[in-house]
Design a protein around this motif. Structure first.
Motif, PDB file in Angstrom:
ATOM      1  N   ILE A 192      -0.080  -2.383  -2.003  1.00 51.30           N
ATOM      2  CA  ILE A 192       1.161  -2.389  -1.227  1.00 51.30           C
ATOM      3  C   ILE A 192       0.822  -1.866   0.163  1.00 51.30           C
ATOM      4  CG2 ILE A 192       3.432  -1.312  -0.957  1.00 51.30           C
ATOM      5  CD1 ILE A 192       3.592  -1.176  -4.016  1.00 51.30           C
ATOM      6  N   VAL A 193       1.195  -2.600   1.186  1.00 52.45           N
ATOM      7  CA  VAL A 193       1.008  -2.165   2.564  1.00 52.45           C
ATOM      8  C   VAL A 193       2.374  -1.751   3.103  1.00 52.45           C
ATOM      9  CG1 VAL A 193       0.202  -2.790   4.873  1.00 52.45           C
ATOM     10  CG2 VAL A 193      -0.911  -3.778   2.855  1.00 52.45           C
TER      11      VAL A 193
ATOM     12  N   ASP B 238      -5.452  -6.217  -4.123  1.00 53.56           N
ATOM     13  CA  ASP B 238      -4.581  -6.037  -2.961  1.00 53.56           C
ATOM     14  C   ASP B 238      -3.586  -4.910  -3.216  1.00 53.56           C
ATOM     15  OD1 ASP B 238      -5.768  -8.088  -1.540  1.00 53.56           O
ATOM     16  OD2 ASP B 238      -4.440  -9.604  -2.398  1.00 53.56           O
TER      17      ASP B 238
ATOM     18  N   MET C 294       8.275  -1.234   3.268  1.00 50.49           N
ATOM     19  CA  MET C 294       7.131  -1.963   2.752  1.00 50.49           C
ATOM     20  C   MET C 294       6.922  -3.208   3.610  1.00 50.49           C
ATOM     21  SD  MET C 294       7.412  -1.763  -1.386  1.00 50.49           S
ATOM     22  CE  MET C 294       7.489  -0.194  -2.255  1.00 50.49           C
ATOM     23  N   LEU C 295       5.663  -3.478   3.937  1.00 44.71           N
ATOM     24  CA  LEU C 295       5.341  -4.645   4.745  1.00 44.71           C
ATOM     25  C   LEU C 295       4.886  -5.815   3.893  1.00 44.71           C
ATOM     26  CD1 LEU C 295       3.393  -2.849   7.631  1.00 44.71           C
ATOM     27  CD2 LEU C 295       5.795  -3.561   7.600  1.00 44.71           C
ATOM     28  N   SER C 296       4.156  -5.527   2.826  1.00 45.98           N
ATOM     29  CA  SER C 296       3.717  -6.588   1.921  1.00 45.98           C
ATOM     30  C   SER C 296       3.382  -5.985   0.575  1.00 45.98           C
ATOM     31  CB  SER C 296       2.496  -7.325   2.488  1.00 45.98           C
ATOM     32  OG  SER C 296       1.379  -6.460   2.564  1.00 45.98           O
ATOM     33  N   ALA C 297       3.491  -6.807  -0.454  1.00 45.57           N
ATOM     34  CA  ALA C 297       3.146  -6.371  -1.804  1.00 45.57           C
ATOM     35  C   ALA C 297       2.661  -7.578  -2.585  1.00 45.57           C
ATOM     36  CB  ALA C 297       4.349  -5.742  -2.499  1.00 45.57           C
ATOM     37  N   PRO C 298       1.590  -7.416  -3.350  1.00 47.67           N
ATOM     38  CA  PRO C 298       1.105  -8.542  -4.156  1.00 47.67           C
ATOM     39  C   PRO C 298       2.062  -8.844  -5.300  1.00 47.67           C
ATOM     40  CG  PRO C 298      -0.105  -6.554  -4.701  1.00 47.67           C
ATOM     41  CD  PRO C 298       0.784  -6.210  -3.533  1.00 47.67           C
TER      42      PRO C 298
ATOM     43  N   GLN D  22      -4.587  -1.953   7.621  1.00 49.28           N
ATOM     44  CA  GLN D  22      -4.940  -3.308   7.209  1.00 49.28           C
ATOM     45  C   GLN D  22      -6.453  -3.522   7.239  1.00 49.28           C
ATOM     46  OE1 GLN D  22      -2.587  -5.739   6.039  1.00 49.28           O
ATOM     47  NE2 GLN D  22      -4.606  -6.380   5.278  1.00 49.28           N
TER      48      GLN D  22
END
Length: 224
Positions: free
Chosen positions: A57-58, A55, A135-139, A42
């Motif tokens: 994909i985290v 941003d 996946m933790l987050s994705a725009p 991050q």
């Protein structure tokens, strides 16, 4: 028997930045190691955002942190070098005592994590458990990183400085002279004292195991 190799890949669609906690090979990360690697990913994403990157994909690899950026590059040696140098520049800037950026994932045929599957390195223990990658987050829109932005980061790789030469000390003191002669003639006595020693750079190296010790440090004997 023949698997996909780099030359079989036509184009690159994703850039993977893989943050790994430093730990012994073949085991899962501990809870603090796991958290530190995701935090490092991050941190890198925040810095890249400040450089104009979109941003990513985290993701949680199960043992560390992943960033996935959308790119559109042909698979050729020039673009491969840009990606390799980009990862090396990030490693030089963000590697710490606990977490490192994996600079070896630059090749086009690299196999990566299928999120939603378990990561099962070593035994599943309470302090080093097997985890589900995810996946933790994705725009909402995964925008492209341009080649110009990649090259800007790649250009930040530190340039190697000149390697200092070993100082040569001369002394008329008897013991200093004996020591100096010994350092200049390592090949005449190191293999006799340490039969398992192997040549290393301009001297020798003996592993801790060969010295009947169970330590991480090896014994290095160098003329400098």
């Amino acid at each position: 028997e023949s698997t996909t190799s780099d030359v079989d890949i036509l184009a690159r669609r994703l850039l993977l930045i893989d943050c790994d906690p430093k730990r012994p090979a073949g085991i899962s990360s501990s809870h603090p190691e796991h958290a530190a690697a995701i935090a490092k990913a991050q941190e890198i994403a925040d810095w890249l955002h400040g450089q104009g990157w979109p941003d990513p994909i985290v993701a949680d690899s199960g043992n560390g942190g992943h960033l996935l950026y959308r790119i559109a590059l042909s698979n050729d040696p020039e673009n491969t070098q840009v990606i390799q140098r980009c990862l090396q520049a990030l490693a030089a800037q963000f590697d710490s005592a606990a977490v490192q950026v994996d600079t070896g994932v630059f090749n086009a045929s690299r196999i990566s994590k299928l999120y939603g599957t378990y990561t099962c390195k070593g035994d599943d223990t309470p302090d080093r458990p097997h985890r589900l990658s995810r996946m933790l987050s994705a725009p909402a829109s995964l925008d492209y990183v341009s080649l110009d932005l990649l090259e800007e980061v790649a250009a930040r790789i530190p340039k190697p400085g000149p390697r200092p030469s070993a100082p040569v000390h001369r002394s008329t003191d008897f013991f200093s002279a004996v020591n100096q002669n010994a350092m200049e003639r390592l090949g005449q006595w190191v293999p006799r004292l340490f039969p398992d020693a192997r040549p290393y750079r301009n001297g020798y190296r003996v592993t801790s195991r060969q010295l009947n010790r169970d330590q991480e440090e090896d014994l290095g004997i160098q003329p400098d």
